[in-house]
Motif scaffolding. Structure first.
Motif, PDB file in Angstrom:
ATOM      1  N   UNK A   1       0.833  -1.204   0.000  1.00 20.16           N
ATOM      2  CA  UNK A   1       0.000   0.000   0.000  1.00 20.16           C
ATOM      3  C   UNK A   1       0.868   1.254   0.000  1.00 20.16           C
ATOM      4  N   UNK A   2       1.985   1.187   0.673  1.00 18.17           N
ATOM      5  CA  UNK A   2       2.890   2.346   0.707  1.00 18.17           C
ATOM      6  C   UNK A   2       3.409   2.667  -0.690  1.00 18.17           C
ATOM      7  N   UNK A   3       3.765   1.648  -1.440  1.00 16.83           N
ATOM      8  CA  UNK A   3       4.227   1.883  -2.812  1.00 16.83           C
ATOM      9  C   UNK A   3       3.111   2.483  -3.667  1.00 16.83           C
ATOM     10  N   UNK A   4       1.905   1.956  -3.470  1.00 14.06           N
ATOM     11  CA  UNK A   4       0.752   2.458  -4.236  1.00 14.06           C
ATOM     12  C   UNK A   4       0.485   3.933  -3.921  1.00 14.06           C
ATOM     13  N   UNK A   5       0.486   4.270  -2.647  1.00 12.43           N
ATOM     14  CA  UNK A   5       0.222   5.664  -2.252  1.00 12.43           C
ATOM     15  C   UNK A   5       1.359   6.558  -2.723  1.00 12.43           C
ATOM     16  N   UNK A   6       2.582   6.075  -2.650  1.00 15.26           N
ATOM     17  CA  UNK A   6       3.722   6.865  -3.127  1.00 15.26           C
ATOM     18  C   UNK A   6       3.563   7.175  -4.606  1.00 15.26           C
ATOM     19  N   UNK A   7       3.148   6.172  -5.374  1.00 13.27           N
ATOM     20  CA  UNK A   7       2.926   6.395  -6.807  1.00 13.27           C
ATOM     21  C   UNK A   7       1.830   7.446  -7.024  1.00 13.27           C
ATOM     22  N   UNK A   8       0.750   7.351  -6.224  1.00 15.36           N
ATOM     23  CA  UNK A   8      -0.342   8.324  -6.334  1.00 15.36           C
ATOM     24  C   UNK A   8       0.167   9.740  -6.025  1.00 15.36           C
ATOM     25  N   UNK A   9       1.006   9.850  -5.010  1.00 16.11           N
ATOM     26  CA  UNK A   9       1.547  11.168  -4.631  1.00 16.11           C
ATOM     27  C   UNK A   9       2.383  11.736  -5.773  1.00 16.11           C
ATOM     28  N   UNK A  10       3.230  10.903  -6.361  1.00 19.85           N
ATOM     29  CA  UNK A  10       4.098  11.404  -7.424  1.00 19.85           C
ATOM     30  C   UNK A  10       3.302  11.773  -8.680  1.00 19.85           C
ATOM     31  N   UNK A  11       2.232  11.054  -8.942  1.00 17.55           N
ATOM     32  CA  UNK A  11       1.348  11.439 -10.048  1.00 17.55           C
ATOM     33  C   UNK A  11       0.693  12.780  -9.740  1.00 17.55           C
ATOM     34  N   UNK A  12       0.300  12.942  -8.474  1.00 21.74           N
ATOM     35  CA  UNK A  12      -0.309  14.219  -8.077  1.00 21.74           C
ATOM     36  C   UNK A  12       0.696  15.368  -8.185  1.00 21.74           C
ATOM     37  N   UNK A  13       1.951  15.101  -7.841  1.00 21.06           N
ATOM     38  CA  UNK A  13       2.997  16.128  -7.990  1.00 21.06           C
ATOM     39  C   UNK A  13       3.084  16.539  -9.456  1.00 21.06           C
ATOM     40  N   UNK A  14       3.111  15.566 -10.350  1.00 21.46           N
ATOM     41  CA  UNK A  14       3.190  15.852 -11.781  1.00 21.46           C
ATOM     42  C   UNK A  14       2.010  16.718 -12.223  1.00 21.46           C
ATOM     43  N   UNK A  15       0.803  16.336 -11.775  1.00 18.47           N
ATOM     44  CA  UNK A  15      -0.411  17.042 -12.219  1.00 18.47           C
ATOM     45  C   UNK A  15      -0.580  18.423 -11.602  1.00 18.47           C
ATOM     46  N   UNK A  16      -0.101  18.593 -10.383  1.00 13.34           N
ATOM     47  CA  UNK A  16      -0.403  19.845  -9.663  1.00 13.34           C
ATOM     48  C   UNK A  16       0.831  20.693  -9.393  1.00 13.34           C
ATOM     49  N   UNK A  17       1.908  20.413 -10.078  1.00 13.81           N
ATOM     50  CA  UNK A  17       3.156  21.157  -9.830  1.00 13.81           C
ATOM     51  C   UNK A  17       2.962  22.660  -9.963  1.00 13.81           C
TER      52      UNK A  17
END
Length: 198
Positions: free
Chosen positions: A60-76
């Motif tokens: 789950x930690x890897x999954x959430x980390x991936x979600x966070x990094x996608x969010x960084x890309x989208x909301x930079x």
């Protein structure tokens, strides 16, 4: 993002370019893939570490980390350097996502517990009510069979079909007073037969 998915690992700062995390984030906001890859290398390990401390589950930690990094890309583009560092912005996002995942899991567990309790309790209640209703119906039928025909017909018309005294008298073709007397006597016998106390 397909090219950006990689195993989460901390990369020494010497391998990241000379640009700061803030500068990289500003470039990411403009759609720079290379800047995102460098930012990914700088923050991914730290994000994973923080998320794992909150979730305590590696997958789950890897999954959430991936979600966070996608969010960084989208909301930079929303990053404001005047309000703090790029790393703090990313880590705040990571912490919120991890806490949201914990709360979501807790809420799902509560919903499942409530649903499981309902599933266990409802059939028992429904079955017991059906059994009680059938027993009562049998008792009423048995007790009705002990009445005279005129008492039984008067009670069936008046109480089960909703006829008034005059309507019952008319259907049976007997005087109103006789209907009232037969119903009263029949109800007393039913009450005694069913064991109803006053």
């Amino acid at each position: 993002m397909a090219g950006r998915e990689r195993e989460f690992r901390a990369v020494p700062a010497s391998h990241a370019d000379d640009a700061s995390a803030e500068e990289l984030l500003c470039l990411v906001a403009r759609g720079d893939d290379t800047a995102f890859e460098r930012l990914y290398d700088v923050v991914a390990g730290k994000v994973l570490s923080l998320v794992r401390r909150v979730l305590r589950d590696h997958a789950q930690s890897e999954e959430v980390t991936q979600e966070v990094l996608v969010e960084v890309w989208r909301t930079a583009a929303r990053f404001d350097p005047g309000r703090g560092s790029a790393l703090a912005w990313v880590m705040t996002m990571a912490h919120r996502r991890a806490v949201d995942r914990v709360r979501s899991a807790q809420a799902a567990t509560r919903r499942e517990d409530i649903a499981a309790r309902r599933d266990v309790e409802t059939p028992f209640d429904a079955v017991s009510e059906q059994v009680a209703a059938r027993i009562e119906q049998r008792q009423v039928r048995r007790c009705l069979s002990t009445l005279t025909e005129l008492q039984r017909e008067s009670i069936l018309l008046g109480y089960f079909k909703g006829y008034t005294y005059p309507e019952t008298a008319s259907v049976l073709g007997i005087p109103l007073g006789t209907v009232k007397t037969r119903m009263r006597d029949g109800l007393i016998r039913l009450r005694d037969c069913l064991g109803v106390t006053r």
